[in-house]
Design an enzyme around this catalytic site. Structure first.
Site, PDB file in Angstrom:
ATOM      1  N   CYS A 162       9.644  55.869  23.838  1.00 42.90           N
ATOM      2  CA  CYS A 162       8.544  56.219  24.721  1.00 42.90           C
ATOM      3  C   CYS A 162       8.668  57.714  25.010  1.00 42.90           C
ATOM      4  CB  CYS A 162       8.534  55.481  26.056  1.00 42.90           C
ATOM      5  SG  CYS A 162       8.283  53.719  25.912  1.00 42.90           S
ATOM      6  N   ARG A 194       8.392  59.186  19.334  1.00 45.68           N
ATOM      7  CA  ARG A 194       9.202  58.314  20.194  1.00 45.68           C
ATOM      8  C   ARG A 194       8.569  56.941  20.387  1.00 45.68           C
ATOM      9  NH1 ARG A 194      12.885  61.515  23.059  1.00 45.68           N
ATOM     10  NH2 ARG A 194      13.202  59.848  24.557  1.00 45.68           N
ATOM     11  N   TRP A 208       6.546  52.819  23.229  1.00 44.50           N
ATOM     12  CA  TRP A 208       7.197  51.934  22.269  1.00 44.50           C
ATOM     13  C   TRP A 208       7.487  50.666  23.063  1.00 44.50           C
ATOM     14  CZ3 TRP A 208      11.917  49.391  21.627  1.00 44.50           C
ATOM     15  CH2 TRP A 208      12.174  48.917  20.335  1.00 44.50           C
ATOM     16  N   ASN A 233      10.119  55.623  30.725  1.00 45.86           N
ATOM     17  CA  ASN A 233      10.804  55.432  29.445  1.00 45.86           C
ATOM     18  C   ASN A 233      12.130  54.766  29.774  1.00 45.86           C
ATOM     19  OD1 ASN A 233      12.233  55.768  27.029  1.00 45.86           O
ATOM     20  ND2 ASN A 233      12.660  57.926  27.429  1.00 45.86           N
ATOM     21  N   GLY A 234      12.372  53.576  29.213  1.00 44.38           N
ATOM     22  CA  GLY A 234      13.629  52.872  29.506  1.00 44.38           C
ATOM     23  C   GLY A 234      13.353  51.408  29.815  1.00 44.38           C
ATOM     24  N   GLU A 267      21.495  53.610   2.550  1.00 44.32           N
ATOM     25  CA  GLU A 267      20.534  54.547   3.136  1.00 44.32           C
ATOM     26  C   GLU A 267      19.242  54.590   2.306  1.00 44.32           C
ATOM     27  OE1 GLU A 267      20.136  55.885   5.870  1.00 44.32           O
ATOM     28  OE2 GLU A 267      18.812  57.591   5.539  1.00 44.32           O
ATOM     29  N   LYS A 316      15.615  53.664   3.829  1.00 44.33           N
ATOM     30  CA  LYS A 316      14.441  54.551   3.777  1.00 44.33           C
ATOM     31  C   LYS A 316      13.229  53.780   3.264  1.00 44.33           C
ATOM     32  CE  LYS A 316      15.377  56.987   5.796  1.00 44.33           C
ATOM     33  NZ  LYS A 316      16.437  57.192   6.638  1.00 44.33           N
ATOM     34  N   GLU A 320      12.013  51.054   5.791  1.00 44.25           N
ATOM     35  CA  GLU A 320      11.449  51.646   7.012  1.00 44.25           C
ATOM     36  C   GLU A 320      10.013  52.110   6.826  1.00 44.25           C
ATOM     37  OE1 GLU A 320      14.601  54.151   9.684  1.00 44.25           O
ATOM     38  OE2 GLU A 320      14.379  54.848   7.636  1.00 44.25           O
ATOM     39  N   HIS A 338      28.277  38.525  -6.473  1.00 43.47           N
ATOM     40  CA  HIS A 338      28.579  37.496  -5.465  1.00 43.47           C
ATOM     41  C   HIS A 338      27.343  37.117  -4.652  1.00 43.47           C
ATOM     42  CE1 HIS A 338      32.788  37.844  -6.422  1.00 43.47           C
ATOM     43  NE2 HIS A 338      32.709  39.161  -6.269  1.00 43.47           N
ATOM     44  N   LYS A 357      11.805  56.976  16.924  1.00 41.20           N
ATOM     45  CA  LYS A 357      12.866  57.885  16.497  1.00 41.20           C
ATOM     46  C   LYS A 357      14.049  57.874  17.452  1.00 41.20           C
ATOM     47  CE  LYS A 357      13.801  61.824  14.012  1.00 41.20           C
ATOM     48  NZ  LYS A 357      14.313  61.002  12.933  1.00 41.20           N
TER      49      LYS A 357
HETATM   50  C1  G6P Z   1      16.304  54.894  15.103  1.00 40.89           C
HETATM   51  C2  G6P Z   1      15.699  55.842  14.096  1.00 40.89           C
HETATM   52  C3  G6P Z   1      16.669  56.047  12.940  1.00 40.89           C
HETATM   53  C4  G6P Z   1      18.014  56.527  13.456  1.00 40.89           C
HETATM   54  C5  G6P Z   1      18.581  55.577  14.519  1.00 40.89           C
HETATM   55  C6  G6P Z   1      19.783  56.178  15.212  1.00 40.89           C
HETATM   56  O1  G6P Z   1      16.376  53.622  14.562  1.00 40.89           O
HETATM   57  O2  G6P Z   1      14.460  55.340  13.624  1.00 40.89           O
HETATM   58  O3  G6P Z   1      16.140  57.006  12.043  1.00 40.89           O
HETATM   59  O4  G6P Z   1      18.914  56.616  12.391  1.00 40.89           O
HETATM   60  O5  G6P Z   1      17.606  55.338  15.531  1.00 40.89           O
HETATM   61  O6  G6P Z   1      19.365  57.315  15.911  1.00 40.89           O
HETATM   62  P1  G6P Z   1      20.275  58.542  16.296  1.00 40.89           P
HETATM   63  O7  G6P Z   1      19.333  59.475  17.005  1.00 40.89           O
HETATM   64  O8  G6P Z   1      21.335  58.002  17.213  1.00 40.89           O
HETATM   65  O9  G6P Z   1      20.828  59.119  15.060  1.00 40.89           O
END
Ligand code: G6P
Length: 612
Positions: A2, A27, A73, A99-100, A485, A489, A492, A508, A607
């Site tokens: 948020c 956010r 969010w 926010n929270g 990773e 990507k 996501e 396995h 994010k």
């Molecule tokens: C969210 C974001 C990711 C990020 C993760 C951890 O899920 O979408 O891209 O890797 O949080 O965030 P940080 O800010 O702690 O790296």
């Protein structure tokens, strides 16, 4: 998560708030809303993105020199107009953005309902707001005092900004667990979840501290108190960020811009911290704790999401180079079990935002158990950076695309330097090996730039596989986390199901999934495991799977076997993740774009995850 923004001053608040919300949209983007105070409270809110809110307000009254804005969010209650912030109190006198999460909202709500309060939304925020109103009425005190009393009753995390219809000259704000930055302009104040909505107007900021309340006055007064009513002197800091760093700079999406910034930011994260010719490494912020870091019996890395993947790479690097045992923990798991953490442990917290609630809570727990906390954060002055004893900033610059790219590369760069520094200090690396790796590190920005030239090829491959329902990513050794990773990507931003696996583990389980419709991406840049990777590729081919391989230039063996090959420059194996990840980021980007997805703002994600 948020995004929140507020303004008080001589200007019209609406354009400042809308622009700020666009900057904070990373956010969360389930709904957006604004409250303007012009003797009357004017609430404008809409499900969807900030652009939907902009369309909604066309032709409506947007007057007011004091206002608050929110991009959501969703946590409590589905995304809809009704649950969008700002919320208003029952008397319609107060408006709030939050926010929270207020954890004890259910019991507070029951109490308020018994006292006749009615709720329009399903949110915890509306409960907090009416609690403030209830206390104010009951105790016959000011809104500011009622806010303080209410915050002493709630359990949870918050960054809030409050408007009081009966006072056009004040904005109230408070934080616990979620960030808030106050911008100090000429006769005006800005307040936001991060500095990006503020930077355009002023470089003078105050980071509101934990459990602090701020009163921003139209007369230019700024008062800060703790929840225990202790007066604090605002500590004014000077921002160094440029506006252009948070704009798209000609790229269609932030994600593409950020992928292309990697050569530069890797260089920035190494700058002043190493010198190959002289054979030195110097990670800032460690001198005070050098002995404890050097004598660490064990390193525990804790993080979430992409940062957790870089932590896994850190494990390979530190164990390989420095021979110090490393454990990598999901912060959300680590904090809730009863882990063995002692004063001889160093806990490394990795976080782009520096605000991830689980990572923050994990380090608080480790701190209580006397461990030394080393933070690797991107956002300067963020909560995790502040809560750490020592640390290094990654210097990736603002990362706006929700899917992390350049932050990941800089985290790996810092972890490599950390591994080398530990190795040098404890004598587990020879001078010549150290220099050789440092020299190779210096070539990385150029090699990443060369790797970006694979873009057209990757785009063609993306076109071929864009309709796949599943993807498998396989890697060995230090490139296993790269497989994780790469898969993250893709899922996501394109919503294709993708799994990362250690290549040898494929037999396995995942091998059962392989048929002619299954693209399998091999990260095959490890020369030490080359033959084994070739065998794994054969196993996939034998089951008619489609192989896309990331290989070192000139790798004829794999090129003959794979359906599609992306060649990248050769680099010593332990540094190869920094190169191998680039085509995987591009592959996810192009596939998502071809599928019509919003690359920068994938559905359901945010994010900065400031909720547990
Ligand atoms: C969210 C974001 C990711 C990020 C993760 C951890 O899920 O979408 O891209 O890797 O949080 O965030 P940080 O800010 O702690 O790296």
């Amino acid at each position: 998560m948020c995004g929140i923004v507020g303004y008080i001053g001589p200007k019209n608040a609406y354009p400042i708030l809308i622009k700020g919300l666009k900057r904070l949209e990373y956010r969360g983007y389930d709904s957006a809303g604004i409250a303007l105070l012009n003797h009357d409270l004017n609430i404008l809110k809409k499900e969807g993105k900030v652009s939907d809110l902009e369309n909604f307000v066309i032709g409506k009254n947007i007057e007011g020199t004091i206002g608050i804005g929110h991009t959501r969010w969703a946590t409590h209650g589905v995304p809809c107009d009704r649950n969008a912030h700002p919320h208003v109190s029952n008397s319609r006198n107060l408006a709030i953005i939050h926010n929270g999460i207020i954890e004890n909202y259910a019991s507070l709500k029951t109490g308020l309902e018994q006292r006749g309060y009615r709720f329009e939304s399903d949110t915890d925020t509306e409960v907090l707001l009416n609690l403030i109103e209830d206390i104010q009425k009951k105790e016959k005190i000011t809104t500011e005092e009622a806010l303080r009393f209410a915050l002493n009753e709630v359990v949870g995390a918050y960054a809030i900004v409050l408007l009081d219809k009966s006072d056009n000259d004040k904005l109230l704000a408070a934080r616990k667990g979620s960030p808030l930055v106050i911008g100090i302009g000429k006769d005006e104040f800005f307040i936001a979840s991060d500095k990006t909505p503020i930077i355009e107007y002023t470089k003078k900021v105050v980071y509101l501290g934990e459990q602090e309340i701020a009163v921003l006055g139209r007369d230019g007064s700024l008062e800060i108190k703790t929840l225990n009513n202790i007066q604090k002197t605002p500590y004014i800091e000077q921002l160094e960020m440029d506006l252009e760093k948070i704009e798209k700079g000609g790229y269609e999406y932030f994600m593409l811009k950020e992928i292309h910034e990697q050569p530069q930011v890797i260089l920035d994260s190494m700058r002043g911290r190493m010198n190959a010719e002289k054979g030195w490494i110097k990670l800032g912020g460690v001198s005070e704790f050098a002995t404890r870091i050097n004598n660490a019996q064990r390193i525990i890395i804790t993080a979430c999401g992409t940062s957790w993947h870089s932590g896994l790479i850190g494990e390979y690097l530190i164990e390989e180079l420095a021979r110090v045992p490393v454990e990598v923990e999901y912060a959300s798991e680590f904090r809730y079990r009863n882990p063995i953490v002692t004063a001889s442990d160093v806990v490394v917290a990795i976080s782009q935002s520096g605000e991830t609630a689980d990572t923050l809570a994990a380090i608080e727990m480790a701190k209580e158990r006397q461990a030394l906390i080393y933070g690797i954060c991107n956002v300067i002055g963020s909560s995790i950076a502040r809560a750490s004893h020592a640390g290094s900033y990654t210097h990736a610059g603002p990362e706006i695309g929700v899917a992390s790219t350049k932050a990941f590369s800089t985290q790996i760069t810092i972890l490599t330097l950390m591994a080398l520094q530990l190795a040098k200090n404890n004598g587990s690396i020879s001078e010549s090996k150290l220099r050789q790796i440092l020299y190779e590190m210096e070539t990385i920005p150029t090699k990443v730039k060369e790797t970006l030239n694979t873009n057209d090829k990757v785009e063609k491959i993306a076109r071929k596989y864009k309709d796949a329902k599943n993807f498998l990513y396989l890697g060995r050794g230090i490139n296993f986390p790269v497989a994780l990773e790469g898969a993250l990507k893709l899922k996501e931003i394109s919503y294709i199901h993708a799994e990362g696996y250690p290549a040898a583990e494929m037999k396995h389980g995942p091998i059962a999934l392989i048929d002619e419709n299954m693209p399998v991406v091999f990260i095959a840049t490890n020369l030490s495991a080359h033959e084994k990777i070739v065998s794994n590729i054969q196993e996939v081919k034998a089951r008619k799977g489609k192989v896309i391989a990331i290989v070192i230039e000139g790798d004829e063996t794999i090129s003959k076997l794979a359906d599609d090959v992306i060649e990248v420059p050769e680099i010593t194996e332990i540094l190869s993740p920094l190169i191998a990840i680039v085509p995987l980021q591009l592959l996810a980007y192009h596939i998502a774009l071809m599928r019509g997805c919003n690359v920068d703002q994938p559905r359901n994600l945010a994010k900065s995850v400031t909720v547990e």
